[in-house]
Enzyme design. Structure first.
Site, PDB file in Angstrom:
ATOM      1  N   HIS A 159       0.743  -1.370  -0.181  1.00  0.00           N
ATOM      2  CA  HIS A 159       0.073  -0.097  -0.041  1.00  0.00           C
ATOM      3  C   HIS A 159       0.796   1.174   0.189  1.00  0.00           C
ATOM      4  O   HIS A 159       0.435   2.234   0.145  1.00  0.00           O
ATOM      5  CB  HIS A 159      -0.915  -0.011   1.196  1.00  0.00           C
ATOM      6  N   ASP A 194      -2.552 -10.619  -2.196  1.00  0.00           N
ATOM      7  CA  ASP A 194      -3.093 -10.263  -1.060  1.00  0.00           C
ATOM      8  C   ASP A 194      -4.894  -9.785  -1.215  1.00  0.00           C
ATOM      9  O   ASP A 194      -4.850  -9.468  -2.454  1.00  0.00           O
ATOM     10  CB  ASP A 194      -2.432  -9.046  -0.478  1.00  0.00           C
ATOM     11  N   HIS A 196      -6.240  -7.526  -0.446  1.00  0.00           N
ATOM     12  CA  HIS A 196      -6.657  -6.010  -0.685  1.00  0.00           C
ATOM     13  C   HIS A 196      -5.682  -5.760  -1.791  1.00  0.00           C
ATOM     14  O   HIS A 196      -4.669  -6.105  -2.073  1.00  0.00           O
ATOM     15  CB  HIS A 196      -5.879  -5.370   0.477  1.00  0.00           C
ATOM     16  N   ASP A 283      -4.079 -12.795   3.434  1.00  0.00           N
ATOM     17  CA  ASP A 283      -5.452 -12.548   4.266  1.00  0.00           C
ATOM     18  C   ASP A 283      -6.580 -12.709   3.491  1.00  0.00           C
ATOM     19  O   ASP A 283      -7.523 -12.657   3.791  1.00  0.00           O
ATOM     20  CB  ASP A 283      -5.359 -10.983   4.668  1.00  0.00           C
TER      21      ASP A 283
HETATM   22 ZN   LIG Z   1      -4.147  -7.324   2.913  1.00  0.00          ZN
END
Ligand SMILES: [Zn+2]
Length: 346
Positions: A159, A194, A196, A283
């Site tokens: 991120h 991931d 996200h 995740d």
């Molecule tokens: Zn994540």
């Protein structure tokens, strides 16, 4: 597989974060990395320290003013009377306006952080630099002829943009590894599994055609990071067509995930990648508290196996994963799958 890790990660201990307007416990606990390391020891991986590679690989991705901010933010913040223990941005630049670069640490925090999910503590800068160094070491080893290497990075990186952190990320470890690999390989693919979307990685390479970015993640229409990760984001300028987002519906399981992975691998093949970086967040697991997707342990084994079938020199970089009871087995399953075996980790 050679596994690069560092004990220093435990110095980064963000106590809190914000969610739904409330101050809650931060999920990026040191035990995440400790549990993964224990499982990889059970599986007989070679657990190794990294040599120091200095600031240059990090500076190849991140701007000088952002690195200066990360290094000095905590000390400046603590000079504010009554300030919180960790740096938390709370005022942000306005979209579409011209802005002067702020002098105040309050302004700089808002300028360099895109959310309130990456608190900066006393040791965060040193630990983030150490985490990035692990990814550099893995890339250096792969350049040196190793078929694959894994960097147990904490904090995560995907991120983080060139001059912005957020989402528990400060330095983009995977992007730093990809840039390092570019010194030896003409075309590098970065695939992010991931749950996200890897918004920072996308942002870093969005206008480039030498690094292909592929991300599998829960659809951001109602999920973090909300502002990026949609299928129509395909790159810009020279980078048009070199960004592939494969959003999946909430709760999608192994079948849907592996089908999307197949599409991602096909694109990597067409790109004629010479080397691969994997942003290995776990995740997406069905028991993860982020409640995004429902990938199983065996799903992670199959993800590892499919990525290995690309037969590319590969750097695997740890990203998210927040269930302390399952994170280690997820990572161990993926690495075992990559090596064509099963994990012994429980
Ligand atoms: Zn994540």
């Amino acid at each position: 597989m050679k596994v690069f890790h560092s004990p220093h990660h435990a110095g980064h201990r963000p106590a809190q974060t914000f969610r739904h307007g409330r101050i809650v416990t931060n999920r990026d606990l040191p035990a995440r990395a400790d549990n993964i390391l224990a499982a990889l020891r059970v599986d007989g991986h070679a657990l190794l320290d990294a040599a120091p590679h200095g600031p240059k690989p990090i500076a190849a991705i991140h701007t000088p003013e952002y690195l200066d901010f990360l290094e000095h933010a905590w000390r400046e913040w603590r000079k504010i009377e009554g300030a919180s223990e960790d740096v938390f941005p709370y005022i942000f630049p306005v979209r579409g306006m011209d802005h002067a670069y702020p002098v105040s640490i309050v302004g700089r925090a808002g300028y360099h952080m895109h959310d309130c999910w990456a608190p900066i503590g006393e040791h965060t800068w040193a630990v983030a630099a150490d985490s990035a160094n692990l990814a550099v070491e893995a890339a250096v080893r792969v350049i040196g002829g190793e078929a694959a290497a894994y960097a147990l990075c904490r904090p995560s990186g995907h991120h983080a943009f060139t001059d912005m952190g957020g989402g528990n990320c400060f330095l983009n470890n995977a992007a730093i590894a990809a840039e390092q690999l570019r010194r030896r390989f003409a075309r590098v693919a970065l695939i992010d599994v991931d749950v996200h979307h890897g918004n920072g990685s996308q942002g870093i390479f969005y206008r480039r055609d030498d690094v292909l970015f592929v991300s599998l993640h829960r659809d951001p229409i109602d999920y973090h990071p909300y502002f990026a990760g949609h299928a129509h984001e395909r790159g810009e300028g020279r980078g048009l067509g070199f960004n592939l987002n494969l959003p999946l519906p909430k709760g999608a399981g192994d079948i849907a995930f592996l089908a999307a992975l197949e599409a991602g691998c096909a694109r990597i093949g067409a790109f004629q990648a010479e080397a691969l970086v994997v942003s290995l967040g776990v995740d997406a697991h069905e028991a993860d508290p982020t409640e995004g997707l429902k990938v199983t342990f065996d799903g992670f084994r199959r993800i590892g196996a499919r990525l290995a079938a690309l037969k590319l020199p590969t750097v695997l970089v740890q990203e998210g994963g927040y269930n302390m009871d399952t994170i280690a087995r997820c990572v161990a399953s993926a690495l075992a799958g990559f090596e064509g075996r099963e994990t012994k980790a429980a």
